[in-house]
Structure formats: C-alpha cells, structure tokens
Design a protein around this motif. Structure first.
Motif, PDB file in Angstrom:
ATOM      1  N   MET A 103       0.835  -1.193   0.000  1.00  0.00           N
ATOM      2  CA  MET A 103       0.000   0.000   0.000  1.00  0.00           C
ATOM      3  C   MET A 103       0.873   1.248   0.000  1.00  0.00           C
ATOM      4  N   LYS A 104       0.471   2.278  -0.773  1.00  0.00           N
ATOM      5  CA  LYS A 104       1.254   3.497  -0.874  1.00  0.00           C
ATOM      6  C   LYS A 104       1.223   4.278   0.438  1.00  0.00           C
ATOM      7  N   LYS A 105       2.309   5.067   0.647  1.00  0.00           N
ATOM      8  CA  LYS A 105       2.418   5.846   1.883  1.00  0.00           C
ATOM      9  C   LYS A 105       1.268   6.842   2.019  1.00  0.00           C
ATOM     10  N   ALA A 106       0.866   7.458   0.895  1.00  0.00           N
ATOM     11  CA  ALA A 106      -0.235   8.426   0.937  1.00  0.00           C
ATOM     12  C   ALA A 106      -1.529   7.775   1.400  1.00  0.00           C
ATOM     13  N   ALA A 107      -1.792   6.548   0.925  1.00  0.00           N
ATOM     14  CA  ALA A 107      -3.006   5.821   1.322  1.00  0.00           C
ATOM     15  C   ALA A 107      -2.964   5.470   2.803  1.00  0.00           C
ATOM     16  N   ILE A 108      -1.783   5.078   3.286  1.00  0.00           N
ATOM     17  CA  ILE A 108      -1.616   4.756   4.709  1.00  0.00           C
ATOM     18  C   ILE A 108      -1.854   6.001   5.552  1.00  0.00           C
ATOM     19  N   ALA A 109      -1.295   7.136   5.096  1.00  0.00           N
ATOM     20  CA  ALA A 109      -1.462   8.400   5.819  1.00  0.00           C
ATOM     21  C   ALA A 109      -2.932   8.789   5.898  1.00  0.00           C
ATOM     22  N   LYS A 110      -3.677   8.601   4.797  1.00  0.00           N
ATOM     23  CA  LYS A 110      -5.108   8.910   4.779  1.00  0.00           C
ATOM     24  C   LYS A 110      -5.863   8.079   5.809  1.00  0.00           C
ATOM     25  N   ILE A 111      -5.550   6.793   5.863  1.00  0.00           N
ATOM     26  CA  ILE A 111      -6.228   5.890   6.793  1.00  0.00           C
ATOM     27  C   ILE A 111      -5.923   6.275   8.233  1.00  0.00           C
ATOM     28  N   ILE A 112      -4.645   6.585   8.512  1.00  0.00           N
ATOM     29  CA  ILE A 112      -4.238   6.965   9.872  1.00  0.00           C
ATOM     30  C   ILE A 112      -4.969   8.223  10.322  1.00  0.00           C
ATOM     31  N   VAL A 113      -5.020   9.230   9.430  1.00  0.00           N
ATOM     32  CA  VAL A 113      -5.696  10.487   9.766  1.00  0.00           C
ATOM     33  C   VAL A 113      -7.181  10.242  10.035  1.00  0.00           C
ATOM     34  N   ASP A 114      -7.827   9.448   9.181  1.00  0.00           N
ATOM     35  CA  ASP A 114      -9.256   9.160   9.353  1.00  0.00           C
ATOM     36  C   ASP A 114      -9.525   8.393  10.651  1.00  0.00           C
ATOM     37  N   VAL A 115      -8.645   7.446  10.950  1.00  0.00           N
ATOM     38  CA  VAL A 115      -8.808   6.645  12.169  1.00  0.00           C
ATOM     39  C   VAL A 115      -8.638   7.520  13.409  1.00  0.00           C
ATOM     40  N   VAL A 116      -7.674   8.444  13.396  1.00  0.00           N
ATOM     41  CA  VAL A 116      -7.433   9.323  14.546  1.00  0.00           C
ATOM     42  C   VAL A 116      -8.576  10.322  14.714  1.00  0.00           C
ATOM     43  N   MET A 117      -9.156  10.775  13.606  1.00  0.00           N
ATOM     44  CA  MET A 117     -10.240  11.757  13.685  1.00  0.00           C
ATOM     45  C   MET A 117     -11.485  11.193  14.372  1.00  0.00           C
ATOM     46  N   THR A 118     -11.700   9.892  14.246  1.00  0.00           N
ATOM     47  CA  THR A 118     -12.906   9.296  14.830  1.00  0.00           C
ATOM     48  C   THR A 118     -12.906   9.373  16.364  1.00  0.00           C
ATOM     49  N   PRO A 119     -11.855   8.870  17.068  1.00  0.00           N
ATOM     50  CA  PRO A 119     -11.853   9.033  18.525  1.00  0.00           C
ATOM     51  C   PRO A 119     -11.745  10.488  18.961  1.00  0.00           C
ATOM     52  N   ALA A 120     -11.099  11.335  18.128  1.00  0.00           N
ATOM     53  CA  ALA A 120     -11.022  12.764  18.450  1.00  0.00           C
ATOM     54  C   ALA A 120     -12.420  13.381  18.468  1.00  0.00           C
ATOM     55  N   LEU A 121     -13.249  12.981  17.504  1.00  0.00           N
ATOM     56  CA  LEU A 121     -14.622  13.476  17.457  1.00  0.00           C
ATOM     57  C   LEU A 121     -15.410  13.011  18.679  1.00  0.00           C
ATOM     58  N   LEU A 122     -15.252  11.739  19.041  1.00  0.00           N
ATOM     59  CA  LEU A 122     -15.939  11.213  20.228  1.00  0.00           C
ATOM     60  C   LEU A 122     -15.481  11.950  21.490  1.00  0.00           C
ATOM     61  N   PHE A 123     -14.185  12.239  21.574  1.00  0.00           N
ATOM     62  CA  PHE A 123     -13.654  12.993  22.715  1.00  0.00           C
ATOM     63  C   PHE A 123     -14.303  14.373  22.783  1.00  0.00           C
ATOM     64  N   LEU A 124     -14.401  15.045  21.638  1.00  0.00           N
ATOM     65  CA  LEU A 124     -14.963  16.395  21.601  1.00  0.00           C
ATOM     66  C   LEU A 124     -16.430  16.420  22.006  1.00  0.00           C
ATOM     67  N   MET A 125     -17.174  15.367  21.688  1.00  0.00           N
ATOM     68  CA  MET A 125     -18.589  15.323  22.055  1.00  0.00           C
ATOM     69  C   MET A 125     -18.759  15.240  23.571  1.00  0.00           C
ATOM     70  N   GLY A 126     -17.732  14.759  24.276  1.00  0.00           N
ATOM     71  CA  GLY A 126     -17.804  14.633  25.736  1.00  0.00           C
ATOM     72  C   GLY A 126     -17.234  15.843  26.447  1.00  0.00           C
ATOM     73  N   TYR A 127     -17.664  17.025  26.062  1.00  0.00           N
ATOM     74  CA  TYR A 127     -17.164  18.289  26.639  1.00  0.00           C
ATOM     75  C   TYR A 127     -17.220  18.286  28.160  1.00  0.00           C
ATOM     76  N   GLN A 128     -18.343  17.858  28.717  1.00  0.00           N
ATOM     77  CA  GLN A 128     -18.544  17.926  30.159  1.00  0.00           C
ATOM     78  C   GLN A 128     -17.666  16.942  30.927  1.00  0.00           C
ATOM     79  N   LEU A 129     -17.127  15.946  30.232  1.00  0.00           N
ATOM     80  CA  LEU A 129     -16.303  14.920  30.887  1.00  0.00           C
ATOM     81  C   LEU A 129     -14.854  15.363  31.064  1.00  0.00           C
ATOM     82  N   TRP A 130     -14.377  16.239  30.181  1.00  0.00           N
ATOM     83  CA  TRP A 130     -12.949  16.569  30.155  1.00  0.00           C
ATOM     84  C   TRP A 130     -12.647  18.031  30.453  1.00  0.00           C
TER      85      TRP A 130
END
Length: 235
Positions: free
Chosen positions: A1-28
């Motif tokens: 797999m190309k490095k660009a494709a790997i980078a895209k997947i990593i960014v997308d995967v990291v954005m998902t838990p980041a979004l969940l973290f942001l939704m929990g404003y009152q927790l953090w």
C-alpha cells in the motif's frame, strides 16, 4: 500500500476518537476540549490536503447515484466542520484567546451546536459509506478469510442490536432538538460516568454507520442493475 493511502487511513482513524472525545465536553473540561478541537482542526486540514484530488476530479466522470450520495454527504460534512471550527475559534477562551474576536458570540454558539451535532452524524454516515474500505483492509490482513453464513448472521444481529440501541440513544439524548436548533442550550450531565456516555455515543455512531453501509450496498446494487440494463439494450 502506498504511503499516501496509509497516511489517509491513519488520519481518518485518529479523527474518529477525536470526534468522540470532543462530544464529551462535560467529561474533560473546557481547556482539554479546546486543545482537542485545535488538534481536530489540524487533522481536518491534513485530511483535505491528502484528499485534494477529490476537488480536482469533482466535476469529472459520470454522476452515478453512488457518487452523488458521496458528494452530497462530503459537502455537507465540510460545511458542518467549517461551522464548528469557526465558532470554536470565535468562542475560544484558551487556545485562540489571543485573537481579537469580541462580537458574534450568540451566532457562534448556534453554529457550534449545529456543527457539532450535524458533524457527528455526517461523519458517521461518511464512515458508513466507506465501510467497505475498512472491510477490504481487514481481509488483506487476515488473508482470503470469508465468514460462514452463521458468522455473517451473528455479525448482522450484532449490527442490528447496536443500531437499535443507537436509535434509542438518538431519541433519549434529544439529538433532533439540537440538530434543528430547537434549543440553544445543550443539556450536559456532569455527573455521568465516562463509560455510559461513550457506550451511548459509540452506539449512536454505529447506528449511522450501519444505515449508511446499507445505503451504500443498495446504491451499488442500483448501479449494477442499471449497467446490466444498458448492456441488454446494446445487445
């Protein structure tokens, strides 16, 4: 797999838990929320730089039902994320407090609510429309493994249970109220256990991933049937 494709997947995967973290404003707390939001802004920019080819090819090729669906979801998600990030910067008391923004707080609060809730929903739909990509990656890692009929049935039942609970959460947590801005103030339960909050929000994300994946399969079948019909006409 190309490095660009790997980078895209990593960014997308990291954005998902980041979004969940942001939704929990009152927790953090406010400070952690702002720094996570700044991190999401960076990931958002990187995501669009890595996927700049999407803009170049936006008006090229055939506009199949599948492609139109993808484009609509992506554009709406872009609008929601831009609204959320602008409003987050405008209301910032820590990370972007140095910026001379003193007006428009009422509008920024409304945009932040709309951006947050529509952004969460649309990002979940976006994941669901690309779920086959993740399934393909899983197959590559595990070889040519194909689940048996029983396993597929079990996986389907699990998906249905998660979606059903997600639908309950959607109503129980008043998502329609915030999606359509029927209230300008979000109810936050500061005493809620972390596990309970994220069980609900992961299930809610699962609901829209499941529905979008079903939509993806339906549109793919529609596209296949149209191709077959055109092939018969030519014959």
């Amino acid at each position: 797999m190309k490095k660009a494709a790997i980078a895209k997947i990593i960014v997308d995967v990291v954005m998902t838990p980041a979004l969940l973290f942001l939704m929990g404003y009152q927790l953090w707390g406010e400070t952690a929320h702002e720094w996570a939001g700044a991190g999401m802004l960076v990931l958002f920019l990187v995501h669009h730089i890595l996927n700049r080819g999407w803009y170049k090819n936006l008006f090229k090729g055939r506009f199949t039902p599948m492609r139109v669906c993808h484009i609509c979801v992506d554009i709406l998600l872009l609008i929601a994320m831009l609204a959320q990030m602008y409003s987050g910067i405008a209301m910032s008391r820590h990370v972007f407090a140095f910026l001379p923004i003193d007006t428009g707080m009422a509008l920024a609060r409304r945009l932040h609510i709309l951006g947050a809730y529509w952004g969460f929903l649309l990002m979940s739909v976006h994941l669901g429309l690309h779920w086959n990509l993740f399934l393909g990656l899983a197959k590559r890692k595990t070889g040519r493994w194909r689940p048996s009929k029983v396993r597929r049935l079990v996986l389907l039942l699990i998906g249905l249970l998660i979606a059903a609970y997600g639908a309950f959460v959607f109503i129980d947590r008043d998502f329609p109220t915030y999606l359509f801005l029927q209230s300008e103030f979000v109810f936050l339960d500061y005493g809620e256990p972390i596990w309970s909050f994220y069980l609900d929000y992961i299930s809610l994300m699962g609901l829209w991933v499941f529905l979008a994946h079903c939509l993806f399969k339906g549109l793919r079948k529609l596209g296949g049937s149209r191709k077959a019909a055109k092939g018969k006409e030519r014959l």
